[in-house]
Design a protein around this motif. Structure first.
Motif, mmCIF file in Angstrom:
data_model
loop_
_atom_site.group_PDB
_atom_site.id
_atom_site.type_symbol
_atom_site.label_atom_id
_atom_site.label_comp_id
_atom_site.label_asym_id
_atom_site.label_seq_id
_atom_site.Cartn_x
_atom_site.Cartn_y
_atom_site.Cartn_z
ATOM 1 N N THR A 1 0.831 -1.197 0.000
ATOM 2 C CA THR A 1 0.000 0.000 0.000
ATOM 3 C C THR A 1 0.865 1.246 0.000
ATOM 4 O O THR A 1 1.868 1.321 0.705
ATOM 5 C CB THR A 1 -0.919 0.029 1.244
ATOM 6 O OG1 THR A 1 -1.607 -1.220 1.337
ATOM 7 C CG2 THR A 1 -1.946 1.143 1.135
ATOM 8 N N GLN B 1 3.021 -2.068 4.785
ATOM 9 C CA GLN B 1 2.793 -3.450 4.382
ATOM 10 C C GLN B 1 1.550 -4.034 5.054
ATOM 11 O O GLN B 1 0.829 -4.807 4.480
ATOM 12 C CB GLN B 1 4.012 -4.308 4.743
ATOM 13 C CG GLN B 1 3.861 -5.791 4.433
ATOM 14 C CD GLN B 1 3.565 -6.064 2.974
ATOM 15 O OE1 GLN B 1 3.909 -5.276 2.107
ATOM 16 N NE2 GLN B 1 2.893 -7.158 2.690
ATOM 17 N N ASP B 2 1.348 -3.606 6.278
ATOM 18 C CA ASP B 2 0.314 -4.233 7.081
ATOM 19 C C ASP B 2 -0.284 -3.164 7.979
ATOM 20 O O ASP B 2 0.401 -2.230 8.356
ATOM 21 C CB ASP B 2 0.957 -5.339 7.925
ATOM 22 C CG ASP B 2 -0.065 -6.188 8.657
ATOM 23 O OD1 ASP B 2 -0.346 -7.299 8.181
ATOM 24 O OD2 ASP B 2 -0.577 -5.733 9.686
ATOM 25 N N ASP B 3 -1.559 -3.331 8.309
ATOM 26 C CA ASP B 3 -2.203 -2.359 9.183
ATOM 27 C C ASP B 3 -1.471 -2.167 10.496
ATOM 28 O O ASP B 3 -1.554 -1.127 11.112
ATOM 29 C CB ASP B 3 -3.621 -2.835 9.537
ATOM 30 C CG ASP B 3 -4.561 -2.676 8.372
ATOM 31 O OD1 ASP B 3 -5.693 -3.144 8.478
ATOM 32 O OD2 ASP B 3 -4.158 -2.084 7.368
#
Lengths: 111, 112
Positions: free
Chosen positions: B31, B95-97
């Motif tokens: 993202t 990459q990740d929440d």
């Protein structure tokens, strides 16, 4: 409406003391909260993340607390140094990949 | 290697012009984002792209258009620049929440 407030725009403390920065929010139910450091002319740098089910997180001289009842996070820097002088931003994650920032607190550590 | 790089660092242009800001990340993140930081240092999200698909489009004028040719790049094109567009624009990736965002060093846009 949703709001994130950081306690003060500027905070001055003496070297060696503990700096405590506050982040309050209203009308949010964040999944987690993050703290960033921003130096002049640079992008924010990630420091710590704390989840809604965690009360406290530590990393070296940094400590973050998260009180979802008070809707508040406290960010502590112990044994502060002049090199810690910067703007510190809190940010709330409301949903997937949506991080909303507070306006920041400019910390100055005086030698 | 710079993790998130954006160019140019400074951009001075006249009202009415069209300009682009480029962003590239070499972290393999899924993202990417564009944020705008105004003169009061308030960071506001503009766009978010996940695997080349727009997933957030905050209330920004449609003169702003993000373009993502692949997941490592997210460019911002601005048409008909206005004085109020002057700000610092930051690109970021994640990459990740549950992990922090990595920001670029910013592009200071000045519209005269």
């Amino acid at each position: 409406s949703q709001k994130i407030e950081q306690n003060s725009e500027a905070l001055n403390i003496q070297e060696g003391k503990t700096a405590t920065l506050t982040c309050n929010y209203t009308n949010y139910s964040p999944a987690y909260l993050q703290w960033y450091r921003q130096d002049p002319g640079r992008g924010p740098v990630f420091l710590l993340l704390i989840r809604e089910n965690e009360k406290e997180k530590r990393k070296e001289r940094l400590k973050v607390t998260f009180d979802t009842t008070l809707k508040q996070s406290l960010f502590h820097i112990t044994a502060s140094q002049p090199a810690d002088s910067a703007t510190y931003l809190c940010a709330l994650a409301l949903s997937s990949r949506q991080l909303t920032f507070g306006s920041g607190t400019q910390l100055t550590v005086l030698p | 290697d710079t993790a998130v790089s954006q160019t140019p660092k400074y951009l001075v242009t006249q009202m009415g012009n069209d300009k682009s800001i480029k962003c590239e990340q070499n972290l393999g993140h899924d993202t990417m984002y564009w944020y705008k930081q105004d003169s009061k240092k308030f960071l506001k999200i503009m766009f978010s792209y996940n695997n080349k698909e727009l997933i957030i489009n905050e209330t920004v004028p449609n003169r702003f258009s993000p373009k993502s040719p692949d997941k490592a790049h997210l460019n911002l094109h601005i048409n008909s620049l206005e004085l109020g567009d002057s700000a610092v624009y930051f690109c970021a990736s994640s990459q990740d929440d549950q992990y922090g965002y990595t920001f670029g060093s910013g592009t200071r846009l000045t519209v005269v």
